[in-house]
Design a protein around this motif. Structure first.
Motif, mmCIF file in Angstrom:
data_model
loop_
_atom_site.group_PDB
_atom_site.id
_atom_site.type_symbol
_atom_site.label_atom_id
_atom_site.label_comp_id
_atom_site.label_asym_id
_atom_site.label_seq_id
_atom_site.Cartn_x
_atom_site.Cartn_y
_atom_site.Cartn_z
ATOM 1 N N ALA A 15 9.963 5.003 -50.438
ATOM 2 C CA ALA A 15 10.011 5.814 -51.655
ATOM 3 C C ALA A 15 8.777 5.581 -52.520
ATOM 4 O O ALA A 15 8.200 6.539 -53.070
ATOM 5 C CB ALA A 15 11.281 5.486 -52.442
ATOM 6 N N CYS A 16 8.345 4.327 -52.647
ATOM 7 C CA CYS A 16 7.135 4.027 -53.432
ATOM 8 C C CYS A 16 5.912 4.699 -52.816
ATOM 9 O O CYS A 16 5.083 5.281 -53.542
ATOM 10 C CB CYS A 16 6.926 2.519 -53.506
ATOM 11 S SG CYS A 16 8.131 1.646 -54.528
ATOM 12 N N ALA A 131 3.216 4.428 -44.563
ATOM 13 C CA ALA A 131 3.566 3.856 -45.873
ATOM 14 C C ALA A 131 2.656 2.681 -46.204
ATOM 15 O O ALA A 131 2.158 2.562 -47.340
ATOM 16 C CB ALA A 131 5.029 3.418 -45.871
ATOM 17 N N ARG A 132 2.414 1.817 -45.228
ATOM 18 C CA ARG A 132 1.503 0.690 -45.456
ATOM 19 C C ARG A 132 0.100 1.160 -45.783
ATOM 20 O O ARG A 132 -0.550 0.635 -46.702
ATOM 21 C CB ARG A 132 1.452 -0.204 -44.214
ATOM 22 C CG ARG A 132 2.662 -1.091 -44.012
ATOM 23 C CD ARG A 132 2.573 -1.783 -42.657
ATOM 24 N NE ARG A 132 1.253 -2.305 -42.401
ATOM 25 C CZ ARG A 132 0.704 -2.406 -41.187
ATOM 26 N NH1 ARG A 132 1.389 -1.993 -40.128
ATOM 27 N NH2 ARG A 132 -0.502 -2.905 -41.034
ATOM 28 N N ARG A 133 -0.386 2.160 -45.046
ATOM 29 C CA ARG A 133 -1.747 2.640 -45.256
ATOM 30 C C ARG A 133 -1.912 3.211 -46.666
ATOM 31 O O ARG A 133 -2.896 2.931 -47.353
ATOM 32 C CB ARG A 133 -2.092 3.695 -44.211
ATOM 33 C CG ARG A 133 -3.521 4.159 -44.243
ATOM 34 C CD ARG A 133 -4.474 3.157 -43.607
ATOM 35 N NE ARG A 133 -4.454 3.245 -42.175
ATOM 36 C CZ ARG A 133 -4.294 2.213 -41.359
ATOM 37 N NH1 ARG A 133 -4.116 1.001 -41.865
ATOM 38 N NH2 ARG A 133 -4.306 2.355 -40.057
ATOM 39 N N VAL A 134 -0.926 3.989 -47.117
ATOM 40 C CA VAL A 134 -0.995 4.587 -48.446
ATOM 41 C C VAL A 134 -0.938 3.513 -49.529
ATOM 42 O O VAL A 134 -1.738 3.517 -50.480
ATOM 43 C CB VAL A 134 0.153 5.603 -48.631
ATOM 44 C CG1 VAL A 134 0.311 5.987 -50.098
ATOM 45 C CG2 VAL A 134 -0.106 6.846 -47.790
ATOM 46 N N LEU A 135 -0.010 2.574 -49.389
ATOM 47 C CA LEU A 135 0.162 1.556 -50.429
ATOM 48 C C LEU A 135 -1.020 0.595 -50.493
ATOM 49 O O LEU A 135 -1.454 0.208 -51.587
ATOM 50 C CB LEU A 135 1.459 0.788 -50.187
ATOM 51 C CG LEU A 135 2.746 1.601 -50.411
ATOM 52 C CD1 LEU A 135 3.971 0.801 -49.993
ATOM 53 C CD2 LEU A 135 2.874 2.033 -51.865
ATOM 54 N N THR A 136 -1.547 0.191 -49.339
ATOM 55 C CA THR A 136 -2.676 -0.745 -49.370
ATOM 56 C C THR A 136 -3.952 -0.069 -49.872
ATOM 57 O O THR A 136 -4.718 -0.669 -50.640
ATOM 58 C CB THR A 136 -2.926 -1.335 -47.972
ATOM 59 O OG1 THR A 136 -3.048 -0.280 -47.008
ATOM 60 C CG2 THR A 136 -1.796 -2.249 -47.565
ATOM 61 N N ALA A 137 -4.195 1.172 -49.455
ATOM 62 C CA ALA A 137 -5.359 1.895 -49.971
ATOM 63 C C ALA A 137 -5.225 2.107 -51.477
ATOM 64 O O ALA A 137 -6.198 1.953 -52.231
ATOM 65 C CB ALA A 137 -5.525 3.233 -49.249
ATOM 66 N N GLY A 138 -4.003 2.450 -51.919
ATOM 67 C CA GLY A 138 -3.787 2.618 -53.350
ATOM 68 C C GLY A 138 -3.980 1.328 -54.119
ATOM 69 O O GLY A 138 -4.567 1.315 -55.212
ATOM 70 N N PHE A 139 -3.500 0.215 -53.544
ATOM 71 C CA PHE A 139 -3.656 -1.089 -54.212
ATOM 72 C C PHE A 139 -5.133 -1.437 -54.377
ATOM 73 O O PHE A 139 -5.574 -1.840 -55.465
ATOM 74 C CB PHE A 139 -2.944 -2.163 -53.406
ATOM 75 C CG PHE A 139 -3.115 -3.554 -53.949
ATOM 76 C CD1 PHE A 139 -2.306 -4.017 -54.972
ATOM 77 C CD2 PHE A 139 -4.091 -4.406 -53.439
ATOM 78 C CE1 PHE A 139 -2.464 -5.303 -55.478
ATOM 79 C CE2 PHE A 139 -4.257 -5.687 -53.940
ATOM 80 C CZ PHE A 139 -3.440 -6.138 -54.970
ATOM 81 N N LEU A 178 3.981 -6.496 -46.881
ATOM 82 C CA LEU A 178 4.642 -5.221 -46.610
ATOM 83 C C LEU A 178 5.127 -5.146 -45.167
ATOM 84 O O LEU A 178 6.262 -4.738 -44.888
ATOM 85 C CB LEU A 178 3.682 -4.062 -46.885
ATOM 86 C CG LEU A 178 3.575 -3.558 -48.318
ATOM 87 C CD1 LEU A 178 2.484 -2.492 -48.411
ATOM 88 C CD2 LEU A 178 4.896 -2.997 -48.807
ATOM 89 N N THR A 179 4.255 -5.538 -44.236
ATOM 90 C CA THR A 179 4.610 -5.473 -42.821
ATOM 91 C C THR A 179 5.788 -6.387 -42.508
ATOM 92 O O THR A 179 6.722 -5.992 -41.792
ATOM 93 C CB THR A 179 3.403 -5.872 -41.957
ATOM 94 O OG1 THR A 179 2.268 -5.097 -42.334
ATOM 95 C CG2 THR A 179 3.687 -5.644 -40.485
ATOM 96 N N ALA A 180 5.760 -7.598 -43.057
ATOM 97 C CA ALA A 180 6.864 -8.526 -42.828
ATOM 98 C C ALA A 180 8.156 -8.010 -43.454
ATOM 99 O O ALA A 180 9.238 -8.129 -42.862
ATOM 100 C CB ALA A 180 6.515 -9.901 -43.387
#
Length: 426
Positions: A15-16, A131-139, A178-180
């Protein structure tokens, strides 16, 4: 009957990522693309990285042989490095950029979606990785873009490069968390050991991705987009090597599985016995916190634990070695270890197979797991609906010396998570 609800943590992460992606896409569509050529160049690299994702990589819970660990964690290093480089891009050819956080996320998302279309068509799971790609790039973009656009980093000199590496290190740590968290939520494996394996993987390919991302951002700032093909070539070659490595690993595992089926083909063990023992042993090993390397040895040993029966003149009824006298079990185990050593499999696997009949306190952890899981599978075979509970009770009664209490307890936890759903058929 309604479908089970997805775990809360999994839903929260997705969702995030979805909210961040939607907001950034709307903002970018409203304001338009800044420096369209630069956005297209970085987006093309992200897409290329996703398109060259090794086909054999992935992780799916269940009774099959699967690729996990470092080789399956960041299978698209070029795409990850390009996304991070774009998030940390402050200048292009000596001119300041103006793309901002929203455009970074929008470009990375669009490029990743384009690159994953073939994988979606093959039915491969991609949602977690997106989801990981979006969140890490955003971070990474949030940590860098606003401060850079305010002129905070102007005149930092050498410290500027160290700043990029520090942001990338924090981003890699967030990605590992995130992955864990996603793996723990999907599989209910213990979070601590999963995070430990992710951090170990980050020190390998993750460090190369971070370093390449920083170098890309710095080089493009000086010489422009011509730097992208130069600095992306090493990671592209690395990614192609990952494809070959994944194919070799898959072939190697299939070879071991084929060797393990020799006892089934010869009629010494029931069909699917070795596969079921290997799948459940790996789940128990994961629950006990074994590392990926230890899990691989455990899985191979479980697949080949009955191979010593090929030396028997008269097959054991139904291949049930757990009911044999100890001396006969030890002879079969030693013969099995000798066969494994002749196949060229790791000596660690042979050692586990050889020690399956040793006294429990003297066995390595992998041997204790295979011994208990094999006994459980034999006891539940054709035992009816109440077979799993009865088999677990018999194993608990045998913890005085035959089976390790911690392994039986872990086996019970794994089975309870699956509602005692271990398949008992072929």
């Amino acid at each position: 009957m309604s479908a089970p609800r997805p775990p809360f943590l999994l839903t929260l992460v997705h969702a995030c990522a979805a909210l961040l992606a939607a907001g950034c896409l709307l903002d970018t569509l409203r304001s338009g693309l800044e420096a369209r050529g630069t956005a297209i160049a970085f987006g093309a690299l992200v897409t290329l990285g996703e398109l060259t994702l090794p086909r054999a990589l992935g992780s799916a819970r269940g009774g099959g042989i699967r690729m996990t660990g470092a080789e399956g964690r960041e299978a698209a290093p070029l795409g990850a490095a390009a996304a991070l480089a774009y998030a940390l891009l402050g200048e292009m050819g000596g001119e300041p950029t103006r793309h901002g956080v929203a455009q970074v996320v929008a470009v990375v998302l669009a490029a990743s979606l384009l690159g994953t279309v073939p994988h979606i068509a093959r039915g491969r799971p991609v949602l977690d990785r997106l989801a990981r790609r979006v969140l890490t790039a955003g971070f990474a973009a949030v940590c860098f873009q606003p401060l850079y656009n305010q002129g905070t980093f102007h005149g930092w000199g050498t410290a500027y490069a160290l700043l990029l590496l520090a942001i990338l290190a924090l981003t890699a740590l967030c990605d590992a968390l995130l992955t864990a968290a996603l793996a723990h939520s999907r599989t209910r494996w213990p979070f601590g050991p999963v995070l430990r394996d992710e951090l170990r993987a980050t020190l390998g390919i993750g460090s190369a991705v971070c370093a390449t991302g920083a170098v890309m951002a710095l080089a493009v700032a000086v010489v422009g987009l011509w730097a992208l093909p130069v600095f992306s070539l090493p990671l592209l070659l690395t990614q192609m090597s990952l494809r070959r490595y994944a194919a070799v690993r898959a072939t190697y595992r299939q070879t071991i599985a084929s060797l393990a089926r020799a006892t089934e083909i010869a009629g010494y063990t029931p069909a699917g016995h070795a596969r079921r023992v290997a799948a459940l042993s790996r789940e128990v090993g994961r629950d006990l916190g074994l590392s990926e390397a230890e899990l691989t040895v455990l899985e191979y040993a479980a697949l080949m634990h009955d191979i010593g029966q090929l030396s028997l003149v008269d097959p054991v009824p139904a291949g049930a070695t757990a009911v044999l006298p100890v001396e006969e079990q030890r002879r079969i185990a030693l013969l099995g270890g000798a066969v494994v050593r002749q196949t060229g499999v790791s000596p660690q696997v042979a050692t586990v197979v050889e020690r399956l009949a040793d006294p429990c306190p003297e066995q390595p952890v992998a041997a204790r797991i295979v011994r208990a899981v094999n006994a459980y599978e034999e006891k539940t075979r054709d035992a009816g609906p109440g077979g799993p509970l009865k088999a677990l009770e018999e194993l608990r009664l045998g913890t005085a010396g035959e089976y390790a209490p911690e392994v039986v307890g872990s086996l019970a936890r794994v089975l309870s998570r699956d509602s005692l759903g271990m398949p008992v058929g072929g």
